[in-house]
Scaffold this motif. Structure first.
Motif, PDB file in Angstrom:
ATOM      1  N   PHE A 167       0.850  -1.201   0.000  1.00  0.00           N
ATOM      2  CA  PHE A 167       0.000   0.000   0.000  1.00  0.00           C
ATOM      3  C   PHE A 167       0.875   1.237   0.000  1.00  0.00           C
ATOM      4  O   PHE A 167       1.857   1.291   0.769  1.00  0.00           O
ATOM      5  CB  PHE A 167      -0.875  -0.009   1.254  1.00  0.00           C
ATOM      6  N   SER A 231       4.715  -6.093   2.417  1.00  0.00           N
ATOM      7  CA  SER A 231       3.951  -5.265   3.358  1.00  0.00           C
ATOM      8  C   SER A 231       2.466  -5.648   3.356  1.00  0.00           C
ATOM      9  O   SER A 231       2.134  -6.759   3.766  1.00  0.00           O
ATOM     10  CB  SER A 231       4.181  -3.794   3.057  1.00  0.00           C
ATOM     11  N   TYR A 235       0.257  -9.174   4.389  1.00  0.00           N
ATOM     12  CA  TYR A 235      -0.983  -9.396   5.164  1.00  0.00           C
ATOM     13  C   TYR A 235      -1.916 -10.314   4.360  1.00  0.00           C
ATOM     14  O   TYR A 235      -2.607 -11.165   4.916  1.00  0.00           O
ATOM     15  CB  TYR A 235      -1.731  -8.088   5.454  1.00  0.00           C
ATOM     16  N   ARG A 269      -5.357   5.077  10.700  1.00  0.00           N
ATOM     17  CA  ARG A 269      -5.999   4.675   9.434  1.00  0.00           C
ATOM     18  C   ARG A 269      -7.283   5.483   9.236  1.00  0.00           C
ATOM     19  O   ARG A 269      -7.560   5.953   8.128  1.00  0.00           O
ATOM     20  CB  ARG A 269      -6.378   3.188   9.443  1.00  0.00           C
ATOM     21  N   HIS A 380      11.639   0.453   2.652  1.00  0.00           N
ATOM     22  CA  HIS A 380      10.480  -0.443   2.640  1.00  0.00           C
ATOM     23  C   HIS A 380      10.294  -1.097   1.265  1.00  0.00           C
ATOM     24  O   HIS A 380       9.559  -2.051   1.137  1.00  0.00           O
ATOM     25  CB  HIS A 380       9.262   0.431   2.983  1.00  0.00           C
TER      26      HIS A 380
HETATM   27  C1  MLT Z   1       2.470  -1.199   2.897  1.00  0.00           C
HETATM   28  O1  MLT Z   1       3.546  -0.895   2.371  1.00  0.00           O
HETATM   29  O2  MLT Z   1       1.723  -2.033   2.365  1.00  0.00           O
HETATM   30  C2  MLT Z   1       2.041  -0.489   4.156  1.00  0.00           C
HETATM   31  O3  MLT Z   1       3.142   0.124   4.728  1.00  0.00           O
HETATM   32  C3  MLT Z   1       1.405  -1.419   5.140  1.00  0.00           C
HETATM   33  C4  MLT Z   1       0.769  -0.735   6.300  1.00  0.00           C
HETATM   34  O4  MLT Z   1       0.476   0.474   6.227  1.00  0.00           O
HETATM   35  O5  MLT Z   1       0.526  -1.431   7.311  1.00  0.00           O
END
Ligand code: MLT
Length: 402
Positions: A167, A231, A235, A269, A380
């Motif tokens: 994200f 990232s 998930y 968020r 990242h």
């Molecule tokens: C991502 O790169 O997907 C985000 O940093 C994930 C997040 O905001 O938890």
């Protein structure tokens, strides 16, 4: 088009001295079922007519239960790979009386011409097996899944690797790996609501992303893939493991965490969703780029800064707000870590400001036999910041699975 099932009986002379269907006879039954299915389609002589011989290159059989004389078996066949000169099918044999699986088998065939060299799979056989028309490798396709169209880049042949972006990114995060990981079938979709994929107003959950990806694998005739999630992509990989583990052959968890958001994280968020709804996505450039990239990348890699800026502002507000809500509500996956039974690589960036190195290291130690790699001078987004090193680490892991 699905290949019609074929029913065959087991004869006493198919059986061994113990009265069980003999393993070699089962292979013969699989072969007979293929030919029966072919005769119900383009004709049993579809290969001969074209001067082609389908040479068996590899057979992998799983014998699941004993079968006895007089039993009837139903043989199903699905195409699992289709190349220019080769194809692979998965066959299953089910006992008709008890409706239980007796055996499965994967067969890889290479079509060989009269001169003994590989030749094109006869088109009527391709159609019969349900192969889709071949596209130019690497072109972005739109694939319909679960009522929406996902943009997806597919390139190369070999064992499939599914790349799942984070994200607020899109499939172009993986461009350097898509270009270099030859020998693997690389599949990089835009998640719903991101990049060029459709962005419905609602319906964003981590489980929905995972179900979209399973539907995408189905549409691409991929049974199992190595899943590489970065990232938020990680998930989603955890959800695939939780609910679709039979589709995962190996796992690469890059710059991700297993824990859920805490109350503070959820409030952040919510604030961001409100801002996206109010202001659109433009602010994400100032807000996110300095967090996603290592400080040295921001200073020394203008092209990467440009690409990431375009990515983070390129998705529609519904998709961005939806992804934030999906991450806010995601379940905790920490208890899942000790149960991960597929080969796993955890990748961390030495300068990742969003996922501390120690957290990635702890996650790797909680996964049985996981490999752990740190990409130096990466934040990242190691695939863009350190593409050579990231490709090397991923390739070494993939090759260890062969
Ligand atoms: C991502 O790169 O997907 C985000 O940093 C994930 C997040 O905001 O938890």
């Amino acid at each position: 088009m699905a290949v019609s099932p074929v029913e065959l009986s087991v004869y006493p002379d198919d059986c061994d001295a113990f009265g069980h269907l003999n393993q070699a006879s089962l292979l013969t039954l699989f072969e007979r079922a293929r030919w029966e299915a072919l005769s119900a389609g383009p004709g049993a002589d579809a290969f001969q007519k074209n001067g082609v011989w389908p040479a068996l290159r590899k057979a992998t059989v799983e014998y699941l239960q004993q079968v006895f004389p007089g039993e009837r078996l139903r043989f199903d066949l699905v195409l699992t790979h289709h190349g220019h000169t080769s194809f692979a099918v998965r066959q299953s044999a089910r006992k008709i009386d008890s409706d239980t699986l007796a055996a499965t088998a994967d067969f890889v065939f290479v079509c060989v011409g009269r001169e003994g060299r590989p030749v094109q799979v006869p088109p009527e056989v391709s159609r019969f097996l349900g192969a889709r028309p071949r596209r130019r490798s690497g072109a972005t396709q739109r694939v319909s899944v679960r009522g929406l169209a996902l943009a997806v880049d597919v390139t190369g042949d070999g064992p499939p690797v599914l790349f799942v972006h984070g994200f607020p990114l899109d499939r172009t995060l993986w461009r350097p790996l898509m270009a270099t990981l030859t020998g693997w079938r690389r599949i990089a979709p835009d998640l719903r609501g991101m990049g060029l994929s459709d962005a419905p107003e609602a319906g964003y959950t981590i489980a929905a992303y995972a179900d979209d990806l399973v539907a995408l694998l189905d549409a691409l005739h991929v049974d199992r893939a190595i899943v590489c999630g970065l990232s938020m992509g990680g998930y989603i990989a955890f959800d695939l493991l939780r609910r679709h583990s039979n589709r995962i052959q190996g796992l690469i968890l890059a710059n991700t965490r297993a824990g859920a958001d805490d109350a503070e994280g959820r409030a952040r968020r919510d604030a961001m969703i409100a801002r996206v709804r109010r202001d659109g996505t433009g602010f994400l450039k100032e807000d996110m780029v300095p967090k996603l990239l290592a400080a040295t990348s921001v200073q020394t890699m203008p092209d990467v800064v440009r690409q990431v800026s375009a990515m983070v502002t390129g998705s529609p507000p519904d998709g961005i707000a939806g992804a934030l809500a999906a991450m806010r509500d995601r379940p905790d996956s920490i208890d899942l870590l000790p149960q991960i039974a597929v080969p796993t690589l955890v990748v961390a960036g030495s300068d990742d400001q969003l996922i501390p190195l120690a957290e990635s290291r702890a996650m790797a130690s909680a996964i049985p036999h996981a490999h752990f790699a740190v990409i130096p001078a990466a934040g990242h987004l190691a695939p863009l910041e350190q593409p050579v090193n990231m490709s090397r680490v991923v390739r070494e892991f993939l090759e260890s699975l062969l």
